[in-house]
Design a protein around this motif. Structure first.
Motif, PDB file in Angstrom:
ATOM      1  N   SER A  88       0.840  -1.200   0.000  1.00 23.74           N
ATOM      2  CA  SER A  88       0.000   0.000   0.000  1.00 23.74           C
ATOM      3  C   SER A  88       0.876   1.251   0.000  1.00 23.74           C
ATOM      4  CB  SER A  88      -0.861  -0.041   1.281  1.00 23.74           C
ATOM      5  OG  SER A  88      -1.527   1.184   1.520  1.00 23.74           O
ATOM      6  N   ASP A 136       5.239  -7.482   2.484  1.00 29.11           N
ATOM      7  CA  ASP A 136       4.241  -6.849   3.355  1.00 29.11           C
ATOM      8  C   ASP A 136       3.661  -7.936   4.250  1.00 29.11           C
ATOM      9  OD1 ASP A 136       2.613  -3.910   2.942  1.00 29.11           O
ATOM     10  OD2 ASP A 136       1.613  -5.398   4.202  1.00 29.11           O
ATOM     11  N   THR A 151      -2.097   8.241   1.397  1.00 30.29           N
ATOM     12  CA  THR A 151      -2.013   6.782   1.567  1.00 30.29           C
ATOM     13  C   THR A 151      -3.102   6.329   2.545  1.00 30.29           C
ATOM     14  OG1 THR A 151      -0.617   6.831   3.545  1.00 30.29           O
ATOM     15  CG2 THR A 151       0.530   7.008   1.430  1.00 30.29           C
TER      16      THR A 151
HETATM   17  N1  LIG Z   1       1.600   8.995   4.303  1.00 26.32           N
HETATM   18  C1  LIG Z   1       2.283   9.984   4.861  1.00 26.32           C
HETATM   19  O1  LIG Z   1       1.857  11.161   4.805  1.00 26.32           O
HETATM   20  C2  LIG Z   1       3.587   9.690   5.561  1.00 26.32           C
HETATM   21  C3  LIG Z   1       4.316  10.775   6.068  1.00 26.32           C
HETATM   22  C4  LIG Z   1       5.524  10.538   6.716  1.00 26.32           C
HETATM   23  C5  LIG Z   1       6.007   9.237   6.831  1.00 26.32           C
HETATM   24  N2  LIG Z   1       5.279   8.194   6.326  1.00 26.32           N
HETATM   25  C6  LIG Z   1       5.825   6.838   6.491  1.00 26.32           C
HETATM   26  O2  LIG Z   1       5.751   6.123   5.272  1.00 26.32           O
HETATM   27  C7  LIG Z   1       5.717   4.719   5.551  1.00 26.32           C
HETATM   28  C8  LIG Z   1       4.617   4.079   4.711  1.00 26.32           C
HETATM   29  O3  LIG Z   1       3.360   4.555   5.165  1.00 26.32           O
HETATM   30  P1  LIG Z   1       2.120   4.854   4.186  1.00 26.32           P
HETATM   31  O4  LIG Z   1       1.727   6.237   4.450  1.00 26.32           O
HETATM   32  O5  LIG Z   1       2.420   4.398   2.832  1.00 26.32           O
HETATM   33  O6  LIG Z   1       1.000   3.936   4.888  1.00 26.32           O
HETATM   34  P2  LIG Z   1       0.087   2.741   4.365  1.00 26.32           P
HETATM   35  O7  LIG Z   1      -0.790   2.390   5.515  1.00 26.32           O
HETATM   36  O8  LIG Z   1      -0.597   3.100   3.074  1.00 26.32           O
HETATM   37  O9  LIG Z   1       1.123   1.572   4.059  1.00 26.32           O
HETATM   38  C9  LIG Z   1       1.833   0.931   5.088  1.00 26.32           C
HETATM   39  C10 LIG Z   1       2.094  -0.522   4.709  1.00 26.32           C
HETATM   40  O10 LIG Z   1       2.828  -1.130   5.771  1.00 26.32           O
HETATM   41  C11 LIG Z   1       2.292  -2.440   5.953  1.00 26.32           C
HETATM   42  N3  LIG Z   1       2.569  -2.951   7.296  1.00 26.32           N
HETATM   43  C12 LIG Z   1       1.945  -2.624   8.468  1.00 26.32           C
HETATM   44  N4  LIG Z   1       2.406  -3.394   9.450  1.00 26.32           N
HETATM   45  C13 LIG Z   1       3.341  -4.211   8.918  1.00 26.32           C
HETATM   46  C14 LIG Z   1       4.171  -5.234   9.439  1.00 26.32           C
HETATM   47  N5  LIG Z   1       4.110  -5.601  10.714  1.00 26.32           N
HETATM   48  N6  LIG Z   1       5.036  -5.852   8.602  1.00 26.32           N
HETATM   49  C15 LIG Z   1       5.071  -5.524   7.276  1.00 26.32           C
HETATM   50  N7  LIG Z   1       4.278  -4.593   6.722  1.00 26.32           N
HETATM   51  C16 LIG Z   1       3.438  -3.944   7.533  1.00 26.32           C
HETATM   52  C17 LIG Z   1       0.798  -2.280   5.701  1.00 26.32           C
HETATM   53  O11 LIG Z   1       0.162  -3.531   5.440  1.00 26.32           O
HETATM   54  C18 LIG Z   1       0.801  -1.328   4.521  1.00 26.32           C
HETATM   55  O12 LIG Z   1       0.828  -2.033   3.294  1.00 26.32           O
HETATM   56  C19 LIG Z   1       5.521   4.592   7.063  1.00 26.32           C
HETATM   57  O13 LIG Z   1       6.754   4.302   7.675  1.00 26.32           O
HETATM   58  C20 LIG Z   1       5.034   5.979   7.448  1.00 26.32           C
HETATM   59  O14 LIG Z   1       5.315   6.291   8.783  1.00 26.32           O
HETATM   60  C21 LIG Z   1       4.080   8.391   5.709  1.00 26.32           C
END
Ligand SMILES: NC(=O)c1ccc[n+]([C@@H]2O[C@H](COP(=O)([O-])OP(=O)(O)OC[C@H]3O[C@@H](n4cnc5c(N)ncnc54)[C@H](O)[C@@H]3O)[C@@H](O)[C@H]2O)c1
Length: 284
Positions: free
Chosen positions: A20, A41, A197
């Motif tokens: 995702s 994932d 996301t």
């Molecule tokens: N979206 C934002 O605005 C934003 C901003 C700053 C940092 N981030 C960071 O980006 C990264 C990705 O987040 P995103 O926004 O794409 O969120 P998201 O929820 O769309 O994707 C996160 C993914 O991580 C997977 N995941 C969760 N637990 C897991 C586990 N135990 N083992 C393996 N996979 C696991 C989920 O199934 C999912 O596919 C994160 O580290 C988040 O903190 C996101």
């Protein structure tokens, strides 16, 4: 001039949390550039879907179910990837969850999941992969997902915030360790601003206190409205990594503003600075 296709036009990429959001975007981008992408994932179906999307465009991908909160799973993954695909050129420790709630109200299981996924998942990703990357003697890249949240404070998001401060510090030490040893491993702290996301979707908040729902949905609405598209963010991140930048940004202006607040806080030793939106979305 863009150099991502030169640097990441071949070799093996391993990306955690790639079912995702940002992880899926990074996987699609690495696949489009020509890398063999190991899409991992905890959500096996989602990982398969990302891999299928890469293959549908003529790319090479392999989906693997991996829970980054279990260190042995990352050891198993490293073993499997190096034996099946050979050297790893790009590792992105991306998997992460948001956790909303007052610090004293977040249940133990949710605190532990947040620390285990967001922080220990990154640490053990490096612990499992770096020795093999170093032993290969080849140039390689490691990106760890930090956040603009690594430099400020957000009441109601303490669990998430502590993990991002820690991932940032970990990445800085790791960078210096590679430099001290003269190793050809380029370490980046990937610092996204808001990216559109699933991170604030209601189902990703299972186990949070009930009073967290309002803050979570306000944040979800904000990233829906103002968040960057995941494919755009991923392309920006891989280009900056290809340039061997330690700081990798999608929203440098917001990062600079939060960092300026942090500098003032540390220099003048003033009390923590309340973010502008914090009162409007405060957890009950
Ligand atoms: N979206 C934002 O605005 C934003 C901003 C700053 C940092 N981030 C960071 O980006 C990264 C990705 O987040 P995103 O926004 O794409 O969120 P998201 O929820 O769309 O994707 C996160 C993914 O991580 C997977 N995941 C969760 N637990 C897991 C586990 N135990 N083992 C393996 N996979 C696991 C989920 O199934 C999912 O596919 C994160 O580290 C988040 O903190 C996101």
């Amino acid at each position: 001039m863009a150099i991502d296709s030169d640097v990441f036009g071949q070799g093996v990429a391993v990306i955690t949390g790639a079912a995702s959001g940002i992880g899926a975007g990074l996987a699609r981008r690495a696949g489009a550039l020509g890398m063999t992408v190991v899409v991992t994932d905890v959500n096996a179906e989602g990982a398969e879907a990302t891999a299928a999307a890469i293959e549908a465009k003529g790319g090479k991908a392999h989906a693997e179910q991996v829970d980054v909160s279990i260190p042995e799973e990352l050891d198993r993954l490293a073993e499997l990837v190096f034996s099946r695909h050979g050297e790893v050129r790009l590792l992105i420790n991306n998997a992460g969850i948001e956790t909303v709630g007052n610090s004293w109200e977040i249940p133990t299981a949710r605190w532990e999941a947040t620390l285990n996924i967001n922080l220990h998942g990154v640490v053990h990703g490096v612990r499992a992969f770096a020795p093999r990357m170093i032993a290969s003697g080849q140039e390689a890249w490691i990106g760890n997902l930090s956040s603009v949240g690594a430099f400020g404070q957000m009441p109601g998001q303490s669990a998430y915030t502590v993990t991002k401060h820690a991932v940032q510090a970990f990445s800085e030490c790791l960078y210096l360790e590679m430099e001290l040893k003269g190793l050809p491993i380029h370490v980046s702290a990937i610092v996204p601003g808001m990216v559109r996301t699933a991170i604030f979707d209601p189902e990703t908040g299972a186990g949070e206190p009930d009073n967290a729902a309002g803050h979570r949905s306000a944040m979800r609405e904000m990233i829906r409205q103002y968040g960057m598209d995941t494919d755009r963010a991923a392309a920006i991140f891989l280009e900056q990594m290809a340039q061997k930048q330690f700081w990798v940004h999608s929203d440098p202006a917001t990062a600079a503003q939060i960092i300026a607040g942090r500098i003032a806080f540390l220099k003048d030793q003033i009390p923590p600075i309340m973010p502008d939106i914090a009162r409007a979305i405060a957890v009950d």
